[in-house]
Design a protein around this motif. Sequence first.
Motif, short mmCIF file in Angstrom:
data_model
loop_
_atom_site.label_atom_id
_atom_site.label_comp_id
_atom_site.label_asym_id
_atom_site.label_seq_id
_atom_site.Cartn_x
_atom_site.Cartn_y
_atom_site.Cartn_z
N GLY A 113 0.82 -1.21 0.00
CA GLY A 113 0.00 0.00 0.00
C GLY A 113 0.85 1.26 0.00
N TYR A 114 1.94 1.27 0.80
CA TYR A 114 2.83 2.43 0.85
C TYR A 114 3.38 2.72 -0.55
CZ TYR A 114 3.12 2.26 5.96
OH TYR A 114 2.86 2.28 7.30
N ILE A 115 3.85 1.64 -1.18
CA ILE A 115 4.51 1.82 -2.48
C ILE A 115 3.51 2.43 -3.47
CG2 ILE A 115 5.50 0.58 -4.44
CD1 ILE A 115 6.68 -1.38 -2.41
N ARG A 116 2.26 2.01 -3.39
CA ARG A 116 1.27 2.54 -4.30
C ARG A 116 0.86 3.96 -3.92
NH1 ARG A 116 -3.37 0.77 -7.71
NH2 ARG A 116 -4.79 2.05 -6.54
N VAL C 39 -7.17 -2.64 -1.40
CA VAL C 39 -8.49 -3.25 -1.58
C VAL C 39 -9.17 -2.65 -2.80
CG1 VAL C 39 -10.76 -3.53 -0.55
CG2 VAL C 39 -8.71 -3.76 0.85
N ILE C 40 -9.08 -1.31 -2.92
CA ILE C 40 -9.72 -0.67 -4.08
C ILE C 40 -9.02 -1.10 -5.36
CG2 ILE C 40 -10.12 1.57 -5.19
CD1 ILE C 40 -10.39 2.69 -2.29
N GLY C 41 -7.68 -1.13 -5.31
CA GLY C 41 -6.92 -1.52 -6.50
C GLY C 41 -7.31 -2.90 -7.01
N GLU C 47 -7.01 1.11 -16.17
CA GLU C 47 -7.55 2.43 -16.51
C GLU C 47 -8.27 3.06 -15.32
OE1 GLU C 47 -8.15 -0.28 -18.83
OE2 GLU C 47 -6.20 0.45 -19.54
N GLY C 48 -8.40 2.29 -14.23
CA GLY C 48 -9.03 2.84 -13.04
C GLY C 48 -10.53 2.61 -12.99
N ASN C 49 -11.07 1.77 -13.87
CA ASN C 49 -12.50 1.47 -13.82
C ASN C 49 -12.77 0.22 -12.99
OD1 ASN C 49 -13.01 3.64 -15.57
ND2 ASN C 49 -12.42 2.33 -17.30
N PHE C 50 -14.01 0.12 -12.51
CA PHE C 50 -14.35 -1.01 -11.68
C PHE C 50 -14.36 -2.30 -12.48
CE2 PHE C 50 -17.51 -4.01 -10.17
CZ PHE C 50 -17.11 -4.18 -8.87
N LEU C 264 -4.19 -10.29 -5.16
CA LEU C 264 -3.47 -11.27 -4.33
C LEU C 264 -3.41 -10.77 -2.87
CD1 LEU C 264 -2.18 -13.88 -5.32
CD2 LEU C 264 0.01 -12.70 -5.43
N ALA C 265 -3.03 -9.49 -2.74
CA ALA C 265 -2.93 -8.90 -1.40
C ALA C 265 -4.31 -8.83 -0.74
CB ALA C 265 -2.33 -7.50 -1.47
N PHE C 266 -5.30 -8.46 -1.54
CA PHE C 266 -6.67 -8.41 -1.02
C PHE C 266 -7.09 -9.78 -0.49
CE2 PHE C 266 -11.23 -9.04 -2.06
CZ PHE C 266 -11.75 -8.21 -1.09
#
Lengths: 267, 351, 291
Positions: A113-116, C39-41, C47-50, C264-266
Motif C-alpha cells: 500500500g505504501y509503495i502505491r 483493496v480498491i486496487g 484504466e481505473g474502472n471497476f 493477491l494482497a486483497f
Amino acid sequence: MKISFLQRFSSWIILLLGILYFALPLLGTFEFSLRMKRGEYSLEAYRVILSDSRFQQTFSFSVMMALLTIVLGVLLIVPTAYWVRLKLPRWRPIIEFITLLPLVIPAIVIVFGYIRLYNTSSWLPLTGSSFGTDILMVCGYTTLALPYMYRAVDTGLRTLDIATLTEAAEILGANKITILFRVILPNVTVAILSGAFLTFAIVIGEFVFAALLNRPAFGPYMQLVGANRAYEPAALAIIAFGITWMCMGLIQLVTRLQKHTRIQAPR
Amino acid sequence: MAFLEINHLVKDFGAQRVVKDFNLSVEKGEFVSFLGPSGCGKTTVLRMIAGFETPSSGHILVDGRDMVKLKPNQRNMGMVFQAYALFPNMTVAQNIAFGLKVAGKSSSDIQATVKEMLSLIKLEELGERYPFQLSGGQQQRVALARALAVKPTLLLLDEPLSALDAKIRVSLREEIRSIQRNLGITTIFVTHDQEEALSISDRIVVMYQGKADQIGTPFEIYNRPATRFVASFVGTINVLEAQVVEPSTGQVNLADQTLHLQRALPQTHGNSVSLALRPETVVLGNSRSVVLNGMVQEVSFLGSVIRLRISIGSQSLSMDGFNQPNTQPPSIGQSVQISFEPNDVLVLADA
Amino acid sequence: MSNSLTVHQRTTLSWAWLGVLPFLLFALLFLILPTLNIVIGAFQNPEGNFTLENIANLFKPSILDSYWISIKISLASALLGCIAGFLIAVAVVLGGLPRFIRSPIMTFSGVASNFAGVPLAFAFIATLGRVGLVTVLLRDWLGFNLYGTGFNILSFWGLTLTYLFFQIPLMILIITPALDGLKREWREAAAMLGASGFQYWRMVALPILWPALLGTFALLFANSFGAVATAYALTGSSLSIVPILLFAQIRGDVLHDPHLGYALAFGMILITMVANGLYLWMRARSERWMK
Ligand SMILES: Nc1ncnc2c1ncn2[C@@H]1O[C@H](COP(=O)(O)OP(=O)(O)OP(=O)(O)O)[C@@H](O)[C@H]1O
Ligand SMILES: [Mg+2]
C-alpha cells in the motif's frame, strides 16, 4: 491436589521434547558457525562478518531506524493512551482495535500500500528520495510496533491512578503537557522501556519493509549473505539471536528494578 | 462403630507437623463443626477426608471402609468451598447436573433431581442463569445443591459462609442446617467463627495446633471448656490467678481476699491456680455465695447488655448484666461488691 | 457552582477528541489508507474502472495452489503450535514440574517468539539442511538418511517445522496466564462430584479455556500466513506460497499484471480477516457465561 507419578513423568517428557526442539537448532547453528576453517572450530565466520563494512553500515542503519521508531512510537502512543484513559474511555475499544490491526493485516500488504500510495507520481512522493523513504520506513515500523507498544503503555497506565495524579498536578498549577512529560511519563518508564526493547528486537532484523522499499538495512543484508555464503549466515543467526535475547533480558531487568522501586515508594 | 471414624491421623508438610494424632468419630446424620484459629489444620483434616491430601499416617473409615486408598472421585462425598467454585461456563442447572451427568444418569433422572435441588435451595426461577449473574449467597446455595445432588454419604463444608456479608451469613447457616436435618446427611463444617459453630452444630471439635483440644456439644464446649485454650477461644471468659490456701476445701486467696470454691483442688498449698469465669455468671451485690470486693473500672453500654470491668487488686474481670431501664448502672471509680456461685468457676488445667 | 462545573466539563468533553487526532491521522495515513488502497486496487483495471476480473484471475489453478499451500502451512503450524505450546504450558503450570523452571521458560518463550525472519531460516538450514547438524548426526550415529525419506527443509513440512519455532513460544506466552486462571477449586469440585481427570478437562477446563485457545489459534494463523522473511530466506522462490508470490510480484511484476498483485494482497487480507471474524464469532458463542 496430588499430582500422580504418571502426570509428573509425562510432564517431564513433554518438557524434554520441547527443550530438544528448541535447543537443537540453536546448537546446530552455533556448531555450524564455528566450522568455517577446515578441520577445527574457530570464530572465523564471526570475524569475517564483523569486519565486513556492509555489516557495519547496514547494522548501524537498522539501529538508527529502530531508535527513530521508538521515539516516534513513544511520542505517538503515550499521549494517546494517556488521553484515552483520562478523557475518552469510550473510545478505548476503537483505539485498541486500530492498534491490533497490524497483527491481522500482513506487513507485506501494508508496504504494498505504501509503495502505491506514496510513489513518485503520488500526492506525497515519499519514496522519491532516500530521506523520504526512510521516513516512510520509520512510520511503517511504528505501525508494526503499534500492538506491542500500545499494550505495554496501556498496561503501565492501568496500574497508575491517572485521574488523581493529573488532578494533583493541576492543583499545583501544571498544564497538561507538563503533566504528561513530568508526571505521567516517568511513571510509565518501565512500560515504555519494555515496549521499546521489543520494538528494537522487531525492527533490527526486519526484512520485508526494507527489501521492498530498497533500503540498506540489516535484514536484507542477512538475506544476501545467506544466499551467497555458507558459514557466515549461521554466525549472523547467532548474533541476531543474541540481540533478541539481550532485548528480552533488558525487559526483565527493568521490570525487576521497578518492583524494587515500587516497594520503596508506596503509591 | 461410628459412621465416620478418624484414627490417629497425622499430616506432615515437609518438616512441619500440621495435624498431630487427630481422633474423631461421627455418627450418621450428625452435624459436626471444626472450630479453631487460622492455621490450626482444619482445612487440612477436611482435605484428607475428601482425599485431596494423603495422611502421613492414620486411618479414615466411612461405614467401616478405609478411604485412604481411594481417589477423591471414588469417595462419593460432597464438598462446598469457601469461594463457591461453581463452574463459570455452566448454568445453575448444568452445575447441579454435573455430578449426575458424570455418573451417567439418564437425562430424565437428571432433570428431576435438578428440579428437586433447585426447589430445595429455593432458586427454582434461576436454573438458566450463569454463576456471574448470581449474588454470593445464591452462588453458595447452588454450590450446596450441586454437592447434594449426587446423594453423597458425607457433606464437607470448608468455611462456606466466610465470603458472605454478616446478614446473609446468619440466614444461610440456618438454611444449611435445616436442609441437613431434613436430608439427615452426615456433615462436617469448618469455621473459625465460634458463634456459627455454637449455633448450628450437634458437636464441635475445637482444634488447636493440629490437635483436637476438646470434642463436645456446644453446651459442653461453652460451659465446661477442657483446656485453657478452649476456654479462651470460645466466648469471653475471665481468667484470674489465685493462691491455694487449703487444697482440700478449695480455699484460695485472690488479691488478699479469701474465696471458698467448695471443692478439692489438685494443687498444693502456696501454688497458684487459674480460675475461669464467664462474664454472665457474675452479678452485682452479694446475692451469690462467693463474694469479692472491687472497683468499677469501665462501663460499656451494649444495648440489652451492660458490661462492667471490675478491678480486683491488680487483676480485673468483666461481668455482664441485663439493661434495667429504671436502674442506673454504677459509675466509674465506685467500690462495688460482686458475687458468683462456686460451681460456675472453672479450675483450668495448667497449660 | 455546580452549574459552572458542568459547563466546564461539557466544553472539555466536546473538544477532547482533538487529543487523539495525531494518532488517528497517523493510523489513517500509514495503516488504513494503504490497506484501503490495495483493496480498491483489487477492483480496478489499469484504466481505473471497476472490474471483477482481478478477483476472477485469483482462481487460476497456479494461484489457487499458492493460496492452498499457504493456508495448509498456516493451519498446520498454528494447530501444531497450539497443541505443543498448550502441552508444554500445562506441563509447566499444572504438571508438577519444579517451580523454578517456569521463569526461564517464559523468558525463553519471549525470545523465541520474536526470533523470526531471516536468521531463523539460517538456524534451520544449519540444523536440518543437507549438511545440518541433525541431518549429519542422524546419518553418522543412527545410519538414518533424513533426506532419503523425501524430507526437505524447503518443503511444506520443513517450513511448518521452522514456523513452530516462534509459534509454540507465542502460544506458551498467551496461554500460561489463562491456565493460571483455572481455579484449583474447580478441579477439586469436579473430583468430589465423581469426575475423572479427563472428564474435568472435557467438561470444565477446556470450555473455560476455549476462547483463549481460539484467539491464539487465529493469531498464530495470521502470524504464519503473513510471514515472508523466513520463507523467503529459507526457500528463495522455490516454494510458491502467497506472501512469496506477492513479494516477487511487487519486486518485479512476475504476474505480468500489477492489478492481479492487488487482488493477491486483497485475498490475504480477506483470509486473515475471515480467520479473525470466525474467531470473534465463535468466541461470542462460547462466552455467553462471561461478564
Ligand atoms: N500444601 C501445603 N504445604 C505446606 N504447608 C501447608 C500446606 N497446606 C497447609 N499448610 C500449613 O498447614 C497449616 C494448617 O493449614 P490449614 O489450611 O489446615 O489451616 P486452617 O485451620 O484451615 O486455617 P484457616 O482458618 O486460615 O483456613 C498451616 O500452617 C499451613 O501453613
Ligand atoms: Mg482453612
